[in-house]
Design an enzyme around this catalytic site. Sequence first.
Site, PDB file in Angstrom:
ATOM      1  N   THR A  11      -0.102  -1.262  12.664  1.00  0.00           N
ATOM      2  CA  THR A  11       0.818  -1.589  11.540  1.00  0.00           C
ATOM      3  C   THR A  11       2.143  -1.039  11.880  1.00  0.00           C
ATOM      4  O   THR A  11       3.195  -1.448  10.986  1.00  0.00           O
ATOM      5  CB  THR A  11       0.100  -0.824  10.493  1.00  0.00           C
ATOM      6  OG1 THR A  11       0.117   0.555  10.684  1.00  0.00           O
ATOM      7  CG2 THR A  11      -1.052  -1.448   9.880  1.00  0.00           C
ATOM      8  N   ASP A  47      -3.242   6.395  -3.133  1.00  0.00           N
ATOM      9  CA  ASP A  47      -2.242   5.579  -2.272  1.00  0.00           C
ATOM     10  C   ASP A  47      -1.566   4.787  -3.336  1.00  0.00           C
ATOM     11  O   ASP A  47      -1.991   4.305  -4.100  1.00  0.00           O
ATOM     12  CB  ASP A  47      -2.529   5.212  -0.963  1.00  0.00           C
ATOM     13  CG  ASP A  47      -3.492   4.007  -1.116  1.00  0.00           C
ATOM     14  OD1 ASP A  47      -4.103   3.515  -2.164  1.00  0.00           O
ATOM     15  OD2 ASP A  47      -3.415   2.991  -0.174  1.00  0.00           O
ATOM     16  N   SER A  95       0.816  -1.374   0.172  1.00  0.00           N
ATOM     17  CA  SER A  95       0.215  -0.096   0.167  1.00  0.00           C
ATOM     18  C   SER A  95       0.718   1.207   0.019  1.00  0.00           C
ATOM     19  O   SER A  95       1.522   1.457  -1.038  1.00  0.00           O
ATOM     20  CB  SER A  95      -0.947  -0.177   1.103  1.00  0.00           C
ATOM     21  OG  SER A  95      -1.718   0.962   1.339  1.00  0.00           O
ATOM     22  N   PRO A 127      -2.409   1.768  20.505  1.00  0.00           N
ATOM     23  CA  PRO A 127      -1.139   1.222  19.992  1.00  0.00           C
ATOM     24  C   PRO A 127      -1.588   1.094  18.453  1.00  0.00           C
ATOM     25  O   PRO A 127      -2.633   0.461  18.065  1.00  0.00           O
ATOM     26  CB  PRO A 127      -1.020  -0.008  20.566  1.00  0.00           C
ATOM     27  CG  PRO A 127      -2.483  -0.401  21.144  1.00  0.00           C
ATOM     28  CD  PRO A 127      -3.163   0.768  21.407  1.00  0.00           C
ATOM     29  N   ASP A 173      -1.658   1.303  -3.551  1.00  0.00           N
ATOM     30  CA  ASP A 173      -2.517   0.131  -4.124  1.00  0.00           C
ATOM     31  C   ASP A 173      -3.817   0.820  -4.336  1.00  0.00           C
ATOM     32  O   ASP A 173      -4.674  -0.080  -4.732  1.00  0.00           O
ATOM     33  CB  ASP A 173      -2.471  -0.952  -3.361  1.00  0.00           C
ATOM     34  CG  ASP A 173      -3.248  -0.540  -1.945  1.00  0.00           C
ATOM     35  OD1 ASP A 173      -3.227   0.360  -1.302  1.00  0.00           O
ATOM     36  OD2 ASP A 173      -3.487  -1.644  -1.373  1.00  0.00           O
TER      37      ASP A 173
HETATM   38  C1  LIG Z   1      -3.922   6.623  12.006  1.00  0.00           C
HETATM   39  C2  LIG Z   1      -3.997   5.858  10.900  1.00  0.00           C
HETATM   40  O1  LIG Z   1      -4.016   6.656   9.860  1.00  0.00           O
HETATM   41  N1  LIG Z   1      -4.053   4.653  10.960  1.00  0.00           N
HETATM   42  C3  LIG Z   1      -3.894   3.767   9.788  1.00  0.00           C
HETATM   43  C4  LIG Z   1      -2.857   2.620   9.888  1.00  0.00           C
HETATM   44  O2  LIG Z   1      -3.298   1.877  11.080  1.00  0.00           O
HETATM   45  P1  LIG Z   1      -2.508   2.035  12.316  1.00  0.00           P
HETATM   46  O3  LIG Z   1      -2.917   0.696  13.265  1.00  0.00           O
HETATM   47  O4  LIG Z   1      -2.957   3.339  13.170  1.00  0.00           O
HETATM   48  O5  LIG Z   1      -1.125   1.955  12.269  1.00  0.00           O
HETATM   49  O6  LIG Z   1      -2.876   1.780   8.890  1.00  0.00           O
HETATM   50  C5  LIG Z   1      -4.154   1.042   8.704  1.00  0.00           C
HETATM   51  C6  LIG Z   1      -4.264   0.179   7.509  1.00  0.00           C
HETATM   52  O7  LIG Z   1      -3.679   0.681   6.389  1.00  0.00           O
HETATM   53  C7  LIG Z   1      -5.303   1.881   8.467  1.00  0.00           C
HETATM   54  O8  LIG Z   1      -6.530   1.350   8.249  1.00  0.00           O
HETATM   55  C8  LIG Z   1      -5.296   3.145   9.530  1.00  0.00           C
HETATM   56  O9  LIG Z   1      -6.240   4.335   9.413  1.00  0.00           O
HETATM   57 MG   LIG Z   2      -3.981   1.370   0.590  1.00  0.00          MG
END
Ligand SMILES: CC(=O)N[C@H]1[C@@H](OP(=O)(O)O)O[C@H](CO)[C@@H](O)[C@@H]1O
Ligand SMILES: [Mg+2]
Length: 547
Positions: free
Chosen positions: A503, A277, A66, A500, A279
């Site tokens: 990703t 983005d 992505s 937390p 993908d």
């Molecule tokens: C604040 C933020 O943008 N978080 C993103 C990010 O997740 P996190 O769990 O915050 O790392 O990556 C995800 C997958 O692409 C997306 O769904 C999400 O919106």
């Molecule tokens: Mg994507």
Amino acid sequence: MSDILAEAVKGAAAHPRPEGINFTYGTAGFRDKSTILDPVLYRMGLLAALRSKAKKATVAAMITASHNPEPDNGVKLVDPMGEMLEAAWEKHATDLANAKDEDIGSALQRIIDALDIDISLPSDVFVARDTRPSGPPLTQALLDGLKVMGSTFTDFGILTTPQLHYLVRCHNSRGAYGETTEEGYYKKLAQAFLKLREDGTKKKYQPVVIIDGANGVGALKTRKLQPHLNDSLKITVCNDGSSGKLNEKCGADFVKVQQKPPPGMEIQPGQRCVSFDGDADRVVFFYLNKDGVFNLLDGDKISTLIAGYLGELVSASGLQLNIGVVQTAYANGSSTRYLEDVMKVPVSCAKTGVKHLHHKALEFDVGVYFEANGHGTVLFSDQAEQKIKVASQDDSLDSGKREAATRLTLMMDLINQTVGDAISDFLVVETILSTRDWAADDWNMQYKDLPSRLLKIKVKDRTAVQTTDAERCATAPAGLQEAINKLVAKYQQGRSFVRPSGTEDVVRVFAEADTQAIADMLAHEVSVQVYQLAGGVGEQPQPPSTS
Ligand SMILES: CC(=O)N[C@H]1[C@@H](OP(=O)(O)O)O[C@H](CO)[C@@H](O)[C@@H]1O
Ligand SMILES: [Mg+2]
């Protein structure tokens, strides 16, 4: 052990798993440096075949990382109707990815036994990848996994993630959702788009856009879509991969996080710009106003625009259908207030991650869901779809009602209901802006975003932070939520939460307030609390510079 499982173990010799690395199937599947992913892809080939047998249908595997940098890659599995892999299987994916080479057979056997899967059934898997150079060898590893399982497969080569989701749904619905080809995808979207386009010149809406393709697959596929749109929309594609690197200083994530256009894009004031983005499952819009000031139209603005328009069509059609919007805690507070107080649309808050939003959106007849970062779509329940189709052909209805229902059927065709789709969402937004005769400014004026700040804090163990209430309230470590509450109470329209990341190995801190300086300060003060109470590592967070 059955012959197939013995073959799976043998096949692992060509895809050995290095010691000491732990893989996790997270929010977006597996994602890591591409150089270490070969054994994971092989194992996901094995698992995709099992999933297909378990569902007695074709499933899919998408190879992408992505918006992450080009050297990364990843893989996510797609279920038969184009949904994300069922959450209960994420654990099986993680277990199999972490099984030693010689233990692959027993790891597969455990899944087969737990779910009572008939291994003798046929399996079939669709495969596609984004434009990363690591894509072809990783595809090969996945196909090796499919082959030892005796699975049939179709390798579609390079596709956007949502195109693959779309194709698997078309196939399993025996064509009811559309033709199972890439061309079929463009045809379905373009036909609906052209029918929704009204003749006549507009005062404010200009059918001209610049698309930032993140140097990725979205740029390639937009070019393939273009001939289908005739001359209804003038699209210039930049960051098309001909020179720059994937996602480097461009794309939806860059624009959203940096709050500025990709360098090198030449933009006239008022010109609508669109960023995909890597993908092409996320999209944001932006423009410079007459003073050259950057304005972002993110997922919240998109969902408000779409919910408003679909709401009007539903009322005009006379159908009794409830419309709701699903957001996450990252949604701008102004958007939530605008939806609830001005538009009178119910809003649900889901945990971060598209699968959570998707799930909640199913609770409405028409569920609009978007993450603030631009990933989202609209879901129509089977019943809603049925009612809309019947109304569009009901000669006893007055023509206004029938016309509204017909437009709704076309919107259903234009929207990729399987998953957020940058190309489809972009066409939906263009349709609504054109119908309303709005320039970017008119859209942006619906409500004014509150200033916000998103920070990351490194801690020893991010699972030390736990949350409840759709991640808006921290339940651990002790004292953190109380500290946040005290800080938030000091500021006008203050709001802050921590969680937390799913990703990255960080804790994310979000803060919002009535000025940017205060949002920055609040985010900083909350970061200090996270650092102190949740085991921060490295340097203590520094206050924002006031220059
Ligand atoms: C604040 C933020 O943008 N978080 C993103 C990010 O997740 P996190 O769990 O915050 O790392 O990556 C995800 C997958 O692409 C997306 O769904 C999400 O919106
Ligand atoms: Mg994507």
